[in-house]
Enzyme design. Structure first.
Site, PDB file in Angstrom:
ATOM      1  N   GLN A  15      40.123  39.116  55.916  1.00 47.78           N
ATOM      2  CA  GLN A  15      41.015  38.319  56.767  1.00 47.78           C
ATOM      3  C   GLN A  15      41.194  36.902  56.222  1.00 47.78           C
ATOM      4  OE1 GLN A  15      40.257  38.499  61.003  1.00 47.78           O
ATOM      5  NE2 GLN A  15      41.154  36.472  61.310  1.00 47.78           N
ATOM      6  N   CYS A  68      39.203  46.555  56.051  1.00 46.34           N
ATOM      7  CA  CYS A  68      38.214  45.601  55.553  1.00 46.34           C
ATOM      8  C   CYS A  68      37.613  46.108  54.238  1.00 46.34           C
ATOM      9  CB  CYS A  68      37.141  45.429  56.623  1.00 46.34           C
ATOM     10  SG  CYS A  68      35.485  45.234  56.014  1.00 46.34           S
ATOM     11  N   GLU A  69      37.638  45.252  53.218  1.00 48.25           N
ATOM     12  CA  GLU A  69      37.201  45.730  51.901  1.00 48.25           C
ATOM     13  C   GLU A  69      35.681  45.904  51.813  1.00 48.25           C
ATOM     14  OE1 GLU A  69      38.550  42.962  48.925  1.00 48.25           O
ATOM     15  OE2 GLU A  69      36.783  41.704  49.146  1.00 48.25           O
ATOM     16  N   HIS A  70      34.951  45.352  52.761  1.00 47.85           N
ATOM     17  CA  HIS A  70      33.489  45.507  52.729  1.00 47.85           C
ATOM     18  C   HIS A  70      33.031  46.851  53.278  1.00 47.85           C
ATOM     19  CE1 HIS A  70      33.009  40.849  52.729  1.00 47.85           C
ATOM     20  NE2 HIS A  70      33.184  41.342  51.522  1.00 47.85           N
ATOM     21  N   HIS A  71      33.779  47.378  54.257  1.00 54.17           N
ATOM     22  CA  HIS A  71      33.313  48.600  54.930  1.00 54.17           C
ATOM     23  C   HIS A  71      34.352  49.722  54.970  1.00 54.17           C
ATOM     24  CE1 HIS A  71      30.973  45.216  56.674  1.00 54.17           C
ATOM     25  NE2 HIS A  71      29.977  46.065  56.513  1.00 54.17           N
ATOM     26  N   CYS A  79      34.303  47.023  61.872  1.00 54.00           N
ATOM     27  CA  CYS A  79      32.976  47.000  61.243  1.00 54.00           C
ATOM     28  C   CYS A  79      32.020  46.080  62.006  1.00 54.00           C
ATOM     29  CB  CYS A  79      33.074  46.577  59.779  1.00 54.00           C
ATOM     30  SG  CYS A  79      33.795  44.955  59.531  1.00 54.00           S
ATOM     31  N   HIS A 105      37.606  43.305  64.139  1.00 51.50           N
ATOM     32  CA  HIS A 105      37.101  44.064  62.996  1.00 51.50           C
ATOM     33  C   HIS A 105      36.198  45.181  63.493  1.00 51.50           C
ATOM     34  CE1 HIS A 105      38.177  41.158  59.678  1.00 51.50           C
ATOM     35  NE2 HIS A 105      38.511  40.506  60.778  1.00 51.50           N
TER      36      HIS A 105
HETATM   37 ZN   LIG Z   1      33.845  44.802  57.296  1.00 55.06          ZN
END
Ligand SMILES: [Zn+2]
Length: 184
Positions: A118, A76-79, A148, A146
């Site tokens: 995703q 996941c590119e956010h976390h 995260c 996910h």
């Molecule tokens: Zn994430």
């Protein structure tokens, strides 16, 4: 990719967390983590999922083709935490253009081999299939857990995110869409 820089960053992260890098179990962690990102998680980052869909064959078949249960893991590119799941791809061939099931699985693998979302991965795969195969329609469905979400107490473990992307006939024809969804 800059292996040394990634290694250095992991070292900094660990120092910031006040971990003792001299400790036996932690000594090699920066090298292991950088290798994990570069050689495994992001190894296909400079490739495009479309490049494995350049070859197709002609079969005397113009009904729906569904490939489901394509396992994948991405980050996941956010976390920078993994999301793990399975993808299903359905298409309706045009002019009898068919693509090998393993090629579809490989396209999913390449799309997942980068910091990813995703939602974007789902529409990327649908778009690339439309572009390469020009079918009557494409439906991509991805279901993933996910970490995260599930490890941070926001959601309970086992919670899955489901995304679908519809193109062509699947977007315009409800009966076709329902038939496809019943296949997966
Ligand atoms: Zn994430």
């Amino acid at each position: 990719m800059d292996r040394q820089k990634v290694e250095q960053a992991v070292r900094l992260l660990m120092e910031g967390l006040d971990l003792d890098l001299a400790q036996e179990g932690l000594r090699d962690t920066p090298r292991r983590v950088s290798s994990m990102f570069i050689d495994d998680f992001f190894r296909d980052m400079n490739r495009h999922p479309g490049e494995v869909l350049n070859t197709f064959f002609h079969a005397d078949y113009d009904e729906m083709v569904a490939v489901r249960n394509i396992q994948f893991h991405s980050i996941c590119e956010h976390h920078l935490l993994p999301f793990i799941g399975r993808a299903a791809v359905i298409y309706i061939p045009k002019d009898k253009r068919i693509v090998g099931a393993s090629k579809l699985a490989r396209a999913v693998e390449i799309a997942s081999s980068r910091p990813q979302l995703q939602e974007r991965m789902t529409s990327q795969l649908a778009d690339v299939l439309m572009e390469k195969l020009s079918p009557h329609g494409v439906l991509v469905r991805i279901e993933a857990e996910h970490l995260c979400m599930t490890l941070r107490g926001i959601q309970k473990p086992g919670t899955k995110m489901v995304t679908t992307a519809l193109r062509g006939l699947f977007k315009t024809n409800l009966a076709t869409r329902n038939e496809a969804l019943s296949m997966i």
